[in-house]
Design an enzyme around this catalytic site. Structure first.
Site, mmCIF file in Angstrom:
data_model
loop_
_atom_site.group_PDB
_atom_site.id
_atom_site.type_symbol
_atom_site.label_atom_id
_atom_site.label_comp_id
_atom_site.label_asym_id
_atom_site.label_seq_id
_atom_site.Cartn_x
_atom_site.Cartn_y
_atom_site.Cartn_z
ATOM 1 N N SER A 53 99.236 98.634 -11.377
ATOM 2 C CA SER A 53 100.086 97.600 -11.965
ATOM 3 C C SER A 53 101.092 98.285 -12.882
ATOM 4 O O SER A 53 101.052 98.170 -14.079
ATOM 5 C CB SER A 53 99.246 96.560 -12.719
ATOM 6 O OG SER A 53 98.714 97.081 -13.913
ATOM 7 N N HIS A 75 93.628 94.951 -9.790
ATOM 8 C CA HIS A 75 92.551 95.940 -9.652
ATOM 9 C C HIS A 75 91.321 95.435 -8.901
ATOM 10 O O HIS A 75 90.335 96.144 -8.794
ATOM 11 C CB HIS A 75 92.093 96.424 -11.035
ATOM 12 C CG HIS A 75 93.164 97.141 -11.792
ATOM 13 N ND1 HIS A 75 93.094 97.394 -13.131
ATOM 14 C CD2 HIS A 75 94.349 97.665 -11.372
ATOM 15 C CE1 HIS A 75 94.184 98.039 -13.522
ATOM 16 N NE2 HIS A 75 94.956 98.211 -12.474
ATOM 17 N N GLN A 103 93.848 90.936 -15.891
ATOM 18 C CA GLN A 103 93.458 92.205 -15.246
ATOM 19 C C GLN A 103 92.165 92.835 -15.783
ATOM 20 O O GLN A 103 91.374 93.370 -15.022
ATOM 21 C CB GLN A 103 94.612 93.187 -15.418
ATOM 22 C CG GLN A 103 94.463 94.491 -14.701
ATOM 23 C CD GLN A 103 95.711 95.348 -14.856
ATOM 24 O OE1 GLN A 103 96.685 95.150 -14.146
ATOM 25 N NE2 GLN A 103 95.686 96.292 -15.782
ATOM 26 N N GLU A 104 91.957 92.785 -17.113
ATOM 27 C CA GLU A 104 90.823 93.519 -17.684
ATOM 28 C C GLU A 104 90.136 92.751 -18.804
ATOM 29 O O GLU A 104 90.801 92.282 -19.731
ATOM 30 C CB GLU A 104 91.303 94.874 -18.256
ATOM 31 C CG GLU A 104 91.928 95.760 -17.203
ATOM 32 C CD GLU A 104 92.616 96.988 -17.791
ATOM 33 O OE1 GLU A 104 92.305 97.375 -18.934
ATOM 34 O OE2 GLU A 104 93.467 97.559 -17.089
ATOM 35 N N GLU A 156 88.475 100.032 -11.539
ATOM 36 C CA GLU A 156 88.100 100.764 -12.751
ATOM 37 C C GLU A 156 86.604 100.704 -13.031
ATOM 38 O O GLU A 156 86.151 101.031 -14.124
ATOM 39 C CB GLU A 156 88.902 100.233 -13.943
ATOM 40 C CG GLU A 156 90.395 100.485 -13.771
ATOM 41 C CD GLU A 156 91.211 100.184 -15.009
ATOM 42 O OE1 GLU A 156 90.647 99.661 -15.991
ATOM 43 O OE2 GLU A 156 92.409 100.459 -14.983
ATOM 44 N N ASP A 214 93.094 93.027 -21.394
ATOM 45 C CA ASP A 214 94.420 93.441 -20.908
ATOM 46 C C ASP A 214 94.821 92.369 -19.910
ATOM 47 O O ASP A 214 94.303 92.298 -18.796
ATOM 48 C CB ASP A 214 94.391 94.816 -20.232
ATOM 49 C CG ASP A 214 95.777 95.193 -19.693
ATOM 50 O OD1 ASP A 214 96.737 94.429 -19.932
ATOM 51 O OD2 ASP A 214 95.898 96.242 -19.028
ATOM 52 N N GLU A 234 96.207 93.083 -24.789
ATOM 53 C CA GLU A 234 97.287 93.913 -24.244
ATOM 54 C C GLU A 234 98.145 93.074 -23.295
ATOM 55 O O GLU A 234 97.612 92.272 -22.521
ATOM 56 C CB GLU A 234 96.623 95.085 -23.492
ATOM 57 C CG GLU A 234 97.573 96.070 -22.841
ATOM 58 C CD GLU A 234 96.770 97.190 -22.160
ATOM 59 O OE1 GLU A 234 95.685 97.577 -22.654
ATOM 60 O OE2 GLU A 234 97.227 97.673 -21.109
ATOM 61 N N ASP A 280 101.710 97.690 -23.322
ATOM 62 C CA ASP A 280 101.583 98.666 -22.231
ATOM 63 C C ASP A 280 102.840 98.574 -21.369
ATOM 64 O O ASP A 280 103.810 99.291 -21.591
ATOM 65 C CB ASP A 280 100.305 98.376 -21.427
ATOM 66 C CG ASP A 280 100.211 99.192 -20.144
ATOM 67 O OD1 ASP A 280 100.947 100.178 -19.998
ATOM 68 O OD2 ASP A 280 99.398 98.844 -19.259
ATOM 69 N N LYS A 285 100.195 106.148 -22.205
ATOM 70 C CA LYS A 285 99.864 106.689 -20.885
ATOM 71 C C LYS A 285 100.841 107.819 -20.598
ATOM 72 O O LYS A 285 102.022 107.558 -20.315
ATOM 73 C CB LYS A 285 100.042 105.599 -19.826
ATOM 74 C CG LYS A 285 99.009 104.472 -19.855
ATOM 75 C CD LYS A 285 99.437 103.376 -18.895
ATOM 76 C CE LYS A 285 98.333 102.373 -18.624
ATOM 77 N NZ LYS A 285 98.848 101.191 -17.878
ATOM 78 N N HIS A 323 93.767 105.741 -19.714
ATOM 79 C CA HIS A 323 93.699 106.221 -18.332
ATOM 80 C C HIS A 323 94.601 105.340 -17.460
ATOM 81 O O HIS A 323 95.294 104.465 -17.971
ATOM 82 C CB HIS A 323 92.241 106.130 -17.841
ATOM 83 C CG HIS A 323 91.803 104.691 -17.679
ATOM 84 N ND1 HIS A 323 90.778 104.283 -16.857
ATOM 85 C CD2 HIS A 323 92.287 103.533 -18.226
ATOM 86 C CE1 HIS A 323 90.641 102.984 -16.899
ATOM 87 N NE2 HIS A 323 91.536 102.501 -17.727
ATOM 88 N N ARG A 324 94.570 105.543 -16.115
ATOM 89 C CA ARG A 324 95.217 104.620 -15.180
ATOM 90 C C ARG A 324 94.145 104.106 -14.218
ATOM 91 O O ARG A 324 93.047 104.641 -14.154
ATOM 92 C CB ARG A 324 96.314 105.327 -14.354
ATOM 93 C CG ARG A 324 97.439 105.956 -15.132
ATOM 94 C CD ARG A 324 98.324 105.029 -15.904
ATOM 95 N NE ARG A 324 98.861 103.863 -15.268
ATOM 96 C CZ ARG A 324 100.163 103.550 -15.198
ATOM 97 N NH1 ARG A 324 101.069 104.383 -15.685
ATOM 98 N NH2 ARG A 324 100.556 102.410 -14.668
ATOM 99 N N SER A 325 94.509 103.084 -13.441
ATOM 100 C CA SER A 325 93.504 102.532 -12.529
ATOM 101 C C SER A 325 93.148 103.510 -11.405
ATOM 102 O O SER A 325 92.033 103.530 -10.908
ATOM 103 C CB SER A 325 93.969 101.194 -11.965
ATOM 104 O OG SER A 325 95.238 101.325 -11.376
ATOM 105 N N LYS A 376 91.150 103.786 -23.847
ATOM 106 C CA LYS A 376 90.782 102.863 -22.767
ATOM 107 C C LYS A 376 90.428 103.710 -21.558
ATOM 108 O O LYS A 376 91.247 104.498 -21.093
ATOM 109 C CB LYS A 376 91.986 101.968 -22.478
ATOM 110 C CG LYS A 376 91.660 100.731 -21.686
ATOM 111 C CD LYS A 376 92.796 99.737 -21.725
ATOM 112 C CE LYS A 376 93.799 99.998 -20.639
ATOM 113 N NZ LYS A 376 94.463 98.762 -20.161
HETATM 114 P P1 PGA Z 1 97.364 100.536 -14.051
HETATM 115 O O1 PGA Z 1 96.585 99.541 -15.016
HETATM 116 O O2 PGA Z 1 96.887 101.887 -14.295
HETATM 117 O O3 PGA Z 1 97.049 99.993 -12.691
HETATM 118 O O4 PGA Z 1 98.833 100.371 -14.411
HETATM 119 C C1 PGA Z 1 96.134 99.895 -16.272
HETATM 120 C C2 PGA Z 1 96.714 99.015 -17.328
HETATM 121 O O5 PGA Z 1 97.474 98.081 -17.048
HETATM 122 O O6 PGA Z 1 96.440 99.245 -18.505
HETATM 123 ZN ZN ZN Z 2 97.788 97.368 -19.189
#
Ligand code: PGA
Ligand code: ZN
Length: 430
Positions: free
Chosen positions: A42, A154, A162-163, A206, A241, A283, A309, A334, A362-364, A385
């Site tokens: 994402s 994800h 998402q999270e 994740e 998130d 987030e 983010d 990131k 991190h990333r997904s 994270k």
């Molecule tokens: P991504 O998601 O690594 O798929 O961008 C992680 C996030 O949105 O924090």
């Molecule tokens: Zn994010």
């Protein structure tokens, strides 16, 4: 210290989604370093460019062009140059690329070199990687934010957010935080299994569970129940998130179950949800271009950490705008959104300068590289994270932090409830 590069090598390896990514190895006089880069699903529209091949192989996701950038262009140039440090090295790569978003050589190629060089420098000076970012008497171990329920881009379910993360702020040490997370993760698995059947305990990208839900509130109830079941209420908080850009169509936010809310109505909805569930950190609650909604939310919810983010994309211009408008109070850091370590550290310093928090992330799509664990300790940011407390590419970082904590002994301190206040504000000097 002057570092001369003796050897360079790049190759394509696979990330945690089975998609190619770049790995680089560098050798200096007295050091060597290997690093690989992660990849997001994402992504925001403002990130540095991840160079992919296109075409048929790997469905277009191949990285042979990025690997060729290192082996054919960057490598030969590096082997003719001496570098005085990380900034010198990174600036060399930035000007070699010459584009605004690193689209010529690829941010994936450039960042892998930047990280590998950082390891060479640590090696040269005989210090652990985290100590090469800052030399302090006492290091701060970050609070891990564990993503235990996955939705959005994800997972294969219909949860819009998402999270759903747990933050063991009441643990005394990082190792204890990992223990709390593991207990909650397994209690949650049991709850989901009893309620939806065993197939619902399959996990998303994740490592968090991805139960077949289509509303955004039920996962919060499930996580609360799991925390309660293992008796950790008050010690472990919940964070989100939202990654709201992914369900905003330009007019309305599709929050699931056929419900579509206009921006005003959606604002009240997110605010209500955060208050009801005592969310400590949220987030990207709004679309990545809506600085005004972020500012209003941050102004009106002083007790909640608001993390940018996609909004900020680790980009100095966007961070400056975020600071000017009071859009949030924490930067999600990131490194691959910007493409070099020197720029990532500069982004962290911009955020610190504004009195914000910084959460390394991190990333997904991840690799087994543990770099961000050391980065979080080195920056003294107090929070990280790293996905669920399961799956090798996630546990690699967790276990590295357990190791660092052990190595530091009484020279390390777990950030705990002070996670949102970077080490600098707590009297550590960077
Ligand atoms: P991504 O998601 O690594 O798929 O961008 C992680 C996030 O949105 O924090
Ligand atoms: Zn994010």
């Amino acid at each position: 210290m002057v570092a001369r590069i003796k050897k360079t090598a790049a190759r394509a390896i696979l990330d945690s989604r089975g998609i190619p990514t770049v790995e680089v190895e560098l050798e200096t006089q007295n050091g060597c370093g290997r690093a690989s880069v992660p990849s997001g699903a994402s992504k925001s529209s403002f990130e540095a460019l991840e160079l992919r091949d296109g075409g048929k192989k790997f469905f277009g996701y191949g990285v042979s062009k990025a690997v060729a950038s290192v082996n054919g262009i960057i490598g030969p140039k590096l082997r003719q140059t001496a570098f005085s440090g990380q900034t010198d090295f990174d600036e060399f790569l930035i000007s070699l690329d010459g584009t605004k978003n690193k689209s010529k050589l690829g941010a994936n190629a450039i960042l892998a070199c930047s990280m590998a060089f950082s390891r060479c420098l640590a090696c040269e000076s005989g210090t652990p990687l985290y100590a090469s970012f800052s030399k302090v008497r006492r290091y701060c171990l970050p609070v891990p934010f564990f993503n235990v329920i996955n939705g959005g881009a994800h997972a294969g379910n219909s949860i819009a957010f998402q999270e759903y993360l747990i933050a063991p702020v009441g643990a005394k040490t990082f190792a204890e935080a990992a223990q709390y997370a593991s207990e909650i993760y397994h209690a949650l698995r049991g709850l989901i299994s009893r309620q939806f059947g065993r197939s619902a305990t399959n996990v998303g990208d994740e490592g968090g569970f991805a139960p077949p839900l289509s509303d955004v509130a039920t996962p919060l109830e499930l996580v609360s129940r799991a925390i309660g079941e293992v008796g950790l209420q008050g010690k472990v908080s919940i964070a989100l998130d939202v990654a709201a850009t992914s369900f905003f169509d330009g007019k309305k936010y599709a929050i699931g179950g056929g419900k579509r809310l206009g921006p005003g109505e959606y604002f009240d909805f997110v605010e209500g949800l955060a208050k009801t569930h005592r969310i400590i950190s949220v987030e990207d609650p709004f679309c990545e271009t809506d600085f005004a909604a972020f500012s209003k939310f941050t102004r009106e919810n002083k007790a909640i950490q608001v993390v940018g983010d996609d909004l900020l994309s680790t980009n100095p211009v966007r961070i400056a705008r975020g600071v000017r408008t009071g859009a949030c109070n924490c930067l999600l850091l990131k490194p691959n959104q910007i493409g070099t370590l020197a720029e990532a550290v500069r982004a962290a310093n911009l955020a610190y300068g504004a009195g914000w928090g910084v959460m390394v992330s991190h990333r997904s799509g991840e690799t087994e590289d543990t770099f961000i664990a050391d980065l979080a300790v080195g920056l003294g940011c107090g929070q990280i994270k790293l996905g669920a407390c399961a799956r090798g590419e996630r546990t690699a970082k967790i276990n590295q932090l357990i190791r660092i904590e052990g190595e530091l002994g009484s020279n390390g301190k777990f950030a705990g409830r002070e996670f949102h206040r970077p080490a600098r504000q707590l009297g550590f000097s960077l």
